[in-house]
Scaffold this motif. Sequence first.
Motif, short mmCIF file in Angstrom:
data_model
loop_
_atom_site.label_atom_id
_atom_site.label_comp_id
_atom_site.label_asym_id
_atom_site.label_seq_id
_atom_site.Cartn_x
_atom_site.Cartn_y
_atom_site.Cartn_z
N VAL A 16 0.86 -1.18 0.00
CA VAL A 16 0.00 0.00 0.00
C VAL A 16 0.89 1.23 0.00
O VAL A 16 1.73 1.41 0.88
CB VAL A 16 -0.93 0.01 1.23
N GLU A 17 0.72 2.03 -1.03
CA GLU A 17 1.44 3.29 -1.14
C GLU A 17 0.41 4.41 -1.12
O GLU A 17 -0.49 4.43 -1.96
CB GLU A 17 2.25 3.33 -2.43
N LEU A 18 0.51 5.28 -0.15
CA LEU A 18 -0.41 6.40 -0.04
C LEU A 18 0.20 7.62 -0.70
O LEU A 18 1.31 8.01 -0.37
CB LEU A 18 -0.71 6.71 1.43
N VAL A 19 -0.52 8.15 -1.67
CA VAL A 19 -0.13 9.40 -2.33
C VAL A 19 -1.18 10.41 -1.92
O VAL A 19 -2.37 10.22 -2.18
CB VAL A 19 -0.12 9.24 -3.86
N ALA A 20 -0.77 11.47 -1.24
CA ALA A 20 -1.74 12.41 -0.69
C ALA A 20 -1.19 13.82 -0.71
O ALA A 20 -0.01 14.04 -1.00
CB ALA A 20 -2.11 12.00 0.73
N GLN A 21 -2.06 14.75 -0.39
CA GLN A 21 -1.66 16.15 -0.34
C GLN A 21 -2.40 16.85 0.79
O GLN A 21 -3.60 16.65 0.98
CB GLN A 21 -1.97 16.85 -1.66
N LEU A 22 -1.68 17.65 1.56
CA LEU A 22 -2.28 18.50 2.58
C LEU A 22 -2.49 19.88 1.96
O LEU A 22 -1.58 20.41 1.31
CB LEU A 22 -1.37 18.63 3.80
N VAL A 36 1.52 8.53 9.23
CA VAL A 36 0.43 7.81 8.58
C VAL A 36 0.41 6.38 9.12
O VAL A 36 1.44 5.71 9.15
CB VAL A 36 0.59 7.78 7.04
N SER A 37 -0.78 5.93 9.56
CA SER A 37 -0.92 4.57 10.11
C SER A 37 -1.98 3.81 9.34
O SER A 37 -3.06 4.35 9.07
CB SER A 37 -1.34 4.63 11.58
N LEU A 38 -1.69 2.56 9.00
CA LEU A 38 -2.64 1.65 8.37
C LEU A 38 -3.04 0.64 9.42
O LEU A 38 -2.20 -0.14 9.90
CB LEU A 38 -2.00 0.96 7.16
N GLU A 39 -4.30 0.66 9.82
CA GLU A 39 -4.80 -0.22 10.87
C GLU A 39 -5.15 -1.58 10.26
O GLU A 39 -6.01 -1.65 9.38
CB GLU A 39 -6.04 0.38 11.52
N THR A 45 0.68 -0.96 10.50
CA THR A 45 1.94 -0.41 10.01
C THR A 45 1.86 1.11 10.07
O THR A 45 0.78 1.70 10.05
CB THR A 45 2.25 -0.85 8.57
N ALA A 46 3.00 1.73 10.12
CA ALA A 46 3.05 3.19 10.16
C ALA A 46 4.24 3.68 9.36
O ALA A 46 5.22 2.97 9.16
CB ALA A 46 3.15 3.67 11.60
N ALA A 47 4.14 4.90 8.88
CA ALA A 47 5.22 5.54 8.16
C ALA A 47 5.18 7.02 8.49
O ALA A 47 4.13 7.57 8.82
CB ALA A 47 5.07 5.32 6.65
N ARG A 58 2.46 17.84 -0.86
CA ARG A 58 2.31 16.47 -1.39
C ARG A 58 3.29 15.53 -0.70
O ARG A 58 4.41 15.89 -0.42
CB ARG A 58 2.59 16.46 -2.89
N PHE A 59 2.83 14.30 -0.46
CA PHE A 59 3.72 13.30 0.11
C PHE A 59 3.31 11.91 -0.34
O PHE A 59 2.18 11.67 -0.74
CB PHE A 59 3.76 13.39 1.64
N VAL A 60 4.29 11.00 -0.29
CA VAL A 60 4.09 9.59 -0.63
C VAL A 60 4.70 8.78 0.50
O VAL A 60 5.85 9.01 0.87
CB VAL A 60 4.77 9.23 -1.97
N VAL A 61 3.94 7.84 1.05
CA VAL A 61 4.48 6.94 2.07
C VAL A 61 4.07 5.51 1.73
O VAL A 61 2.99 5.27 1.20
CB VAL A 61 4.01 7.29 3.50
N GLU A 62 4.97 4.57 1.99
CA GLU A 62 4.67 3.16 1.78
C GLU A 62 4.30 2.55 3.13
O GLU A 62 5.02 2.70 4.11
CB GLU A 62 5.87 2.44 1.18
#
Length: 100
Positions: A16-22, A36-39, A45-47, A58-62
């Motif tokens: 899971v790769e989250l591509v997002a923007q604040l 960022v946490s994936l429950e 998992t967290a990144a 913009r940010f990308v976290v795996e």
Amino acid sequence: MARLAQATGAEQPSRVELVAQLRAKGGSIPTGPVQVSLEQPKKGTAAATDLRRSDRGRFVVELGRVRTPGRYDVVVDYAGDDAHRATSSTFTLRVVKKKG
């Protein structure tokens, strides 16, 4: 206040790769720490990343591998900076069974 502007889903099994923007009101650019946490059952998992002005929010976290289709909560915590308050957003990531 900054808010999460975009996110996406995934097919299983996959990383899971989250591509997002604040984004912030008035066009100002948020900077600072984002967690960022994936429950997931048994093993979440967290990144983390640190937004710079040049990122323009913009940010990308795996977030690791998801093996089971379903709905998972994703929590995005923004720590804030001198111009923006800290904020948190939770959304549901839908993981579907891979076709074929």
